[in-house]
Structure formats: structure tokens, C-alpha cells
Design an enzyme around this catalytic site. Structure first.
Site, PDB file in Angstrom:
ATOM      1  N   ARG A 253      40.018  35.216 130.597  1.00 61.34           N
ATOM      2  CA  ARG A 253      38.532  35.602 131.344  1.00 61.34           C
ATOM      3  C   ARG A 253      39.614  35.941 132.405  1.00 61.34           C
ATOM      4  O   ARG A 253      39.447  36.774 133.744  1.00 61.34           O
ATOM      5  CB  ARG A 253      38.029  34.947 132.354  1.00 61.34           C
ATOM      6  CG  ARG A 253      36.859  34.803 131.395  1.00 61.34           C
ATOM      7  CD  ARG A 253      35.653  33.320 131.547  1.00 61.34           C
ATOM      8  NE  ARG A 253      36.801  32.084 131.511  1.00 61.34           N
ATOM      9  CZ  ARG A 253      36.017  30.821 131.670  1.00 61.34           C
ATOM     10  NH1 ARG A 253      35.281  31.096 132.531  1.00 61.34           N
ATOM     11  NH2 ARG A 253      36.834  29.920 131.306  1.00 61.34           N
TER      12      ARG A 253
ATOM     13  N   ARG B 204      27.399   9.914 139.144  1.00 65.43           N
ATOM     14  CA  ARG B 204      27.979  11.361 139.943  1.00 65.43           C
ATOM     15  C   ARG B 204      27.203  11.568 141.089  1.00 65.43           C
ATOM     16  O   ARG B 204      25.938  10.724 141.495  1.00 65.43           O
ATOM     17  CB  ARG B 204      27.419  12.470 138.828  1.00 65.43           C
ATOM     18  CG  ARG B 204      27.865  13.398 139.806  1.00 65.43           C
ATOM     19  CD  ARG B 204      29.574  13.911 139.714  1.00 65.43           C
ATOM     20  NE  ARG B 204      29.848  14.488 138.675  1.00 65.43           N
ATOM     21  CZ  ARG B 204      31.225  14.138 138.256  1.00 65.43           C
ATOM     22  NH1 ARG B 204      32.243  13.724 137.970  1.00 65.43           N
ATOM     23  NH2 ARG B 204      30.869  14.389 136.716  1.00 65.43           N
TER      24      ARG B 204
ATOM     25  N   LYS C 136      36.300   4.854 129.419  1.00 62.71           N
ATOM     26  CA  LYS C 136      37.688   5.258 129.397  1.00 62.71           C
ATOM     27  C   LYS C 136      38.125   4.448 130.459  1.00 62.71           C
ATOM     28  O   LYS C 136      38.865   3.385 130.172  1.00 62.71           O
ATOM     29  CB  LYS C 136      37.401   6.437 130.417  1.00 62.71           C
ATOM     30  CG  LYS C 136      37.288   8.112 129.421  1.00 62.71           C
ATOM     31  CD  LYS C 136      36.937   9.404 130.165  1.00 62.71           C
ATOM     32  CE  LYS C 136      36.929  11.365 128.724  1.00 62.71           C
ATOM     33  NZ  LYS C 136      36.635  11.463 130.009  1.00 62.71           N
TER      34      LYS C 136
ATOM     35  N   VAL D 154      41.533  21.153 138.795  1.00 65.04           N
ATOM     36  CA  VAL D 154      42.427  20.430 139.427  1.00 65.04           C
ATOM     37  C   VAL D 154      43.969  21.557 138.703  1.00 65.04           C
ATOM     38  O   VAL D 154      45.180  21.159 139.583  1.00 65.04           O
ATOM     39  CB  VAL D 154      42.744  19.416 138.318  1.00 65.04           C
ATOM     40  CG1 VAL D 154      44.210  18.707 137.616  1.00 65.04           C
ATOM     41  CG2 VAL D 154      42.135  18.657 138.225  1.00 65.04           C
TER      42      VAL D 154
ATOM     43  N   HIS E 237      36.075   9.843 145.109  1.00 63.59           N
ATOM     44  CA  HIS E 237      35.416   8.481 143.975  1.00 63.59           C
ATOM     45  C   HIS E 237      35.480   7.534 144.850  1.00 63.59           C
ATOM     46  O   HIS E 237      36.946   7.059 145.726  1.00 63.59           O
ATOM     47  CB  HIS E 237      36.380   8.981 142.258  1.00 63.59           C
ATOM     48  CG  HIS E 237      35.723   9.836 141.543  1.00 63.59           C
ATOM     49  ND1 HIS E 237      35.356  11.363 141.517  1.00 63.59           N
ATOM     50  CD2 HIS E 237      36.364   9.874 140.393  1.00 63.59           C
ATOM     51  CE1 HIS E 237      35.520  11.685 140.995  1.00 63.59           C
ATOM     52  NE2 HIS E 237      35.896  11.356 139.648  1.00 63.59           N
TER      53      HIS E 237
ATOM     54  N   CYS F 238      39.984  10.081 135.756  1.00 62.70           N
ATOM     55  CA  CYS F 238      40.547  10.284 137.526  1.00 62.70           C
ATOM     56  C   CYS F 238      39.871   8.732 138.104  1.00 62.70           C
ATOM     57  O   CYS F 238      40.727   7.811 138.407  1.00 62.70           O
ATOM     58  CB  CYS F 238      39.816  10.794 138.239  1.00 62.70           C
ATOM     59  SG  CYS F 238      38.039  11.219 137.324  1.00 62.70           S
TER      60      CYS F 238
END
Lengths: 338, 338
Positions: free
Chosen positions: B40, B237, B215, B15, B244, B131
Site C-alpha cells: 500500500r 483502553r 502479556k 511506532v 499509558h 508497551c
């Protein structure tokens, strides 16, 4: 036990091949096997119980003397050849949609409505239901018996095997193209399966439902013998090889707790419960392929409804969704004749 | 126009990267950009408007003097850093679930509830919705305004991008393994995405719904400002990279014909209608990736219900489902300050 003379029409197709191996696996009493296909397969052979058997061309086949004809070569072929074979005295078990909704043709899922088989001699044709319908109706039956279903809202996630052997090859080819940095081109089936979803299966009807969606409506009503059942569906092709999945919301007259639903499903033949999502236990199509059972999970009360249950059911489209169910029907007939 | 000092927290994530390119694409008035990530990424750079900018480590960052902080590094990071940045006077637009349900935090989809932005100065934090919720709520809003929604039954088909950049790599790696005849092993995310469906996203709650499913319930109610909305969902998924899809059955107080629904959707900003299924026109996730709009199709009256509409909506999870929506919120703020 009587040995049966069995023909498979469409023996080179995805379902036909599966029929062949399931007959062998389940020790169906086959006395003689006649593999039939289109002229394209002339000269080819199949292997059955270690024996090579030449494929015969359907157009030239003689059905007389056969006991059981398993048909899986599309509705057009069935319309042409099923009545012919039936007239010769064969019992036709037809995997196409050609005869499913005719009133005097039994539409059978052996775990659900074996009693509807009676009278199959009137037409000598028994219809094998649509794959998504077979898989969906397994959990619906015990819910209907216990709590009377009023309404079903279904969203399907259907494997490419449902579009035939060529579609399975297309998915492989498209994925390979993608991995090589090429375009994901639609291949012979004209559809882009790889990394995609196609929210249309079969033709679109006047009510803007697809025929696949209406098959689930019509056939479920016939199998559960309840014309008052209200059903809606959205049927979607997904990039999975051979197991169909269906998310369903099932509204019932009576309240069904999650535990009661799980108990009903556990007790129902052909169905296995995989429902411990906290520990990663739920049905997934990658792991149900090649299995005979259908698997149900994600069972829970629908928080948006009154007396409503959500569930997720997965089954191998080529086995329980097609070939296995057809051969289970043949077994019902074989047992009758013992 | 005022130029804004903008930070992106989580700039190396799926994102975060998308936020960077959308800021550039949409000519957002960025005066200074501060890319932030975990240790990192120390020493790495991002390219923004042709300029190389070194990534700074979040733990060492100084928020003072920044105008807008876009956060997309998970709920834990947001809980730690959003209040800190907000106290320094920055406006935080947070893509995590950390603050979405707090009463004094606006939860915004700019096309749907821009008015709810007022008062964001109380906490200086604005939440970007989940999302699947963003994509679902676009067609729900005009239906709700026109016909008052009572109940929504949703089944989602969610891309792996929703599980992060690593999950996208895992899908590629697993598919590659498959094509080379190897096992489709679960990789770093521990999930087998390739040629599979996973009917569980996020944790499982006491009511046996996943957090992802809840959600959609909680956030849709907040965005549509209607706590009486009854919603159920099954979130799954699928092996798709970044768009989506959601199949929804929407029950309303008032009757909505297919044509009326299409008209409502056509008129709604951010939504495009693709609905001529007879001619192969319907939204498909392979073709909506990289697009700003969400696409709605397969619109039809639900034959199982009374005043009920079926639809299929698809949107890019990384764009409208996350980064684009966040930057549209930033644009609302920028316009306010013009």
C-alpha cells in the site's frame, strides 16, 4: 398513598436535575415540589410533571411542613441546612459527605443495607454514599454474604460528572479546543480533563490517600457493617461524561468460582451481568449512561491470589451513584408510611 | 564509530514513524536507512535526516547486508520475516509479541535487564516487550531488587496509540462527530473510543484474562527473571492519545516506606518521580506524551496490605513503550560493536 412535600436543594446542579427527572420518571408521590438553589438561580424555573415551578433561594427557604428534603449542594451547604430542616421535622436525604460517617446517621444503599435505615428518626438525616462507593458496593455485597470479603483492591475510572456540571462543560470545551487545534486549557474547574487522566480526586490526607479513596474505604466498611474489611484504592478521573467504572480485586475467606460469582451477581438486585468478553460483551461507560442498573463483567479468578476474584463494575454516576440512590431511599421511607 | 545499515519494517505505522524520528533525534549511527512497508505504501517516501528515502515493499526487500532490522508490523509479519532477516545475519529487534516468550530470545528493557542480551546471536532476534509491560516494569525493578516482590495487582489505563495509528484517527473522528451532535460511531477499528472505556484489549484466553493482561504477567516474569512472581491485571483502553498509565499494588517480602520507595524510583534510570499530590504534582498522560522518561507518583503504603505499596506510573506508549525501547536495545548493540 400519601403525597409528599419534597424539596430539592441544589436543583440546578448535575445531581439535582437528575433528582427532578427521576422523581417524575418513577412516579414518586410528590404532592408539592420546592426547588431550591443559590441566589444565582433567583427568578429561574424548573419544569416538573409539565408544570413550571419557580426556584426559591435556599437562604430564604422555609422548611417547615416539608416531608422530604433531598440535598445535593455540597458538604458545606448540608452542614448548614440539613440540621435545620431536620429540626423542623423533615427527613433529609443528603448526598454530600457531611454526615456519612456519623454513627447515628444511616448510610444507605437500598439493595445492600435497607435494614440500617431503622432509627433514622433520631437525627432525621439519612446519608447517600459516595458515588464510587455505591457502584462498588453492589457487587461486593453478594460476594461478602457468600464468601466473606477480607480485602478489596480497587482502581477507579471516574467520569467528570462526579466533579459537577461545570466539569462536564469543561470537558466539552476542552475537546472542542483540541479539535480546533487550540491548547487544551484547564477551564473553570482548573483541570485538564480532555484526553487526560487525573490521578487525584478531592484532597490529599496524611496517609497520602485522597479523601475520595478513603471515602471508598470508610463508607464501604460502614455499608457492609464490617470494620475489619481491608480496602485500598486509587481513584482516577477519566474523560468520560457520566459513568464511573471500577476494577476490583476481591479477596475472600471462601473460594468463589467465576460461575458462582456470575450467579451471585445475576441474582442481586440493581446489578446486571455483561460478561461474554469473547463476543465483546462487557460493561462500557458510554453505554451505561442514563441506566438505572450497574453492570458487572470481566469476572474471573485472580491468578495471583488465593480465593480472590477480579471484576469490573460500571454505573451511571448521576443516577445510581447519586440521584437514583437518594430517591430509592425516599421510596423506602414512602413505603414505610403507606 | 561504525555506521549501521538499518531497516525499519512497518515504517508508516505509529511506532515505525516514531522509530524513524528517534533514530534521528538520538544520533544513532545510521549509515544507510531502508524504510519498509506493505505494498500500500509503494511509491511513498519518508524523510530521514533531511533526506527523502523511498519506501520499499517488504515482500520485495533484500535483507542481506543489513546490520539491524527494527520490526513493528504485527506478529504475523514478524513470524514471516524476522527469521529470514536473522538468517541473513541481521540483528532483528522485534516489537511484536511473536518471539517474546521463546526461551532463547532475549526480552529486553535496557534499564532493567541489559545482561539478558548476552547470547542474542544464537537466534539473531531480540524481542521488545509489550508497551504496558515496559512502563510497569520500570518501577517494579528497583522495588524487586530492594524488597523482593511477591505479587503485583495492576489496572491499566491504555492510550489508543496502542491500537495503532488508525485507532488514534478513530478517536479524533469520533470526538469530532460527538461535538457536531452526531453519534459516536465505531469506525474502522470497530471500537468506540471517545468518552468511553473498553475493558478488553487483545483476545480473551481460556482463563478469561485477555492476552494483553497475560502479556503483563508472562513478560514481567521473564524480564525480572523470576517465574514465582504472582501478577494479576485488568487492562482497559481509555480515550487518551499516546501515554499509558498503570495503577499498581505491589506486595513485597520486605517493608518499603513511601520515602524509601521514592528514593528507589528517583535513583532508577528512565524513571522520574512526580509525587507531591497536595500541590497537584502527579503523572498525567496528557503531559508525558513525547517524553522519554516514565513518570511515577501517588506512591503510598497500601493500607489494606502488609508490606505493600501503591503507585501510579505513566509513560509514552509510542516512545518508551515501543520505539524508544527498541532503539535503546539497538544502542546496546551498537556500543558493543564500538
Amino acid at each position: 398513598m400519601k403525597a409528599f412535600k419534597v424539596a430539592i436543594v441544589g436543583v440546578t446542579g448535575a445531581v439535582g436535575k437528575e433528582m427532578l427527572s427521576i422523581l417524575e420518571e418513577r412516579d414518586f408521590p410528590v404532592g408539592m415540589l420546592l426547588p431550591l438553589a443559590s441566589a444565582r438561580s433567583r427568578g429561574k424555573k424548573v419544569v416538573f410533571c409539565g408544570e413550571e415551578i419557580p426556584i426559591q433561594v435556599l437562604e430564604e427557604a422555609n422548611f417547615s411542613g416539608l416531608d422530604i428534603v433531598l440535598m445535593s449542594a455540597g458538604a458545606g451547604v448540608s452542614r448548614g441546612y440539613a440540621p435545620k430542616a431536620a429540626e423542623e421535622g423533615c427527613i433529609v436525604i443528603d448526598n454530600s459527605s457531611a454526615f456519612r460517617l456519623e454513627e447515628d446517621i444511616p448510610l444507605i444503599v437500598p439493595e445492600v443495607n435497607p435494614q440500617a435505615l431503622s432509627g433514622y428518626r433520631r437525627r432525621n438525616i439519612i446519608a447517600n454514599p459516595n458515588c464510587t462507593t455505591i457502584i462498588s458496593v453492589l457487587p461486593l455485597k453478594p460476594l461478602h454474604d457468600y464468601a466473606k470479603i477480607h480485602r478489596v483492591i480497587a482502581a477507579s475510572y471516574q467520569a467528570v460528572s462526579g466533579a459537577g456540571a461545570q466539569a462536564m462543560k469543561d470537558l466539552e470545551f476542552q475537546v472542542k479546543n483540541y479539535m480546533e487545534g487550540k491548547n487544551i486549557a484547564a477551564e473553570s474547574t482548573g483541570q485538564s480533563f480532555a484526553f487526560n487522566l487525573i490521578p487525584r480526586i478531592d484532597n490529599v490526607l496524611d496517609n497520602m490517600y485522597t479523601r475520595e479513596e478513603m471515602k471508598l474505604v470508610w463508607e464501604t466498611r460502614k455499608i457492609l457493617n464490617d470494620t475489619s474489611l481491608r480496602i485500598t484504592a486509587t481513584c482516577v478521573r477519566v474523560p468520560v461524561f457520566r459513568s464511573h467504572s471500577v476494577a476490583m480485586t476481591v479477596e475472600t475467606e471462601k473460594y468463589v468460582s467465576r460461575n458462582k460469582a456470575l450467579e451471585l451477581f445475576e441474582d442481586f438486585p440493581g446489578l446486571e451481568v455483561q460478561d461474554d468478553p469473547v463476543h465483546g460483551i462487557y460493561p462500557m461507560p458510554l453505554y451505561t449512561s442514563g441506566m438505572d442498573s450497574c453492570f458487572v463483567g470481566r469476572v474471573r479468578e485472580d491468578i495471583s491470589g488465593h480465593n480472590s476474584t477480579n471484576l469490573w463494575v460500571v454505573g451511571d454516576q448521576l443516577r445510581k451513584g447519586a440521584a437514583l440512590n437518594a430517591i430509592q431511599i425516599a421510596e423506602l421511607i414512602a413505603n414505610e408510611k403507606k
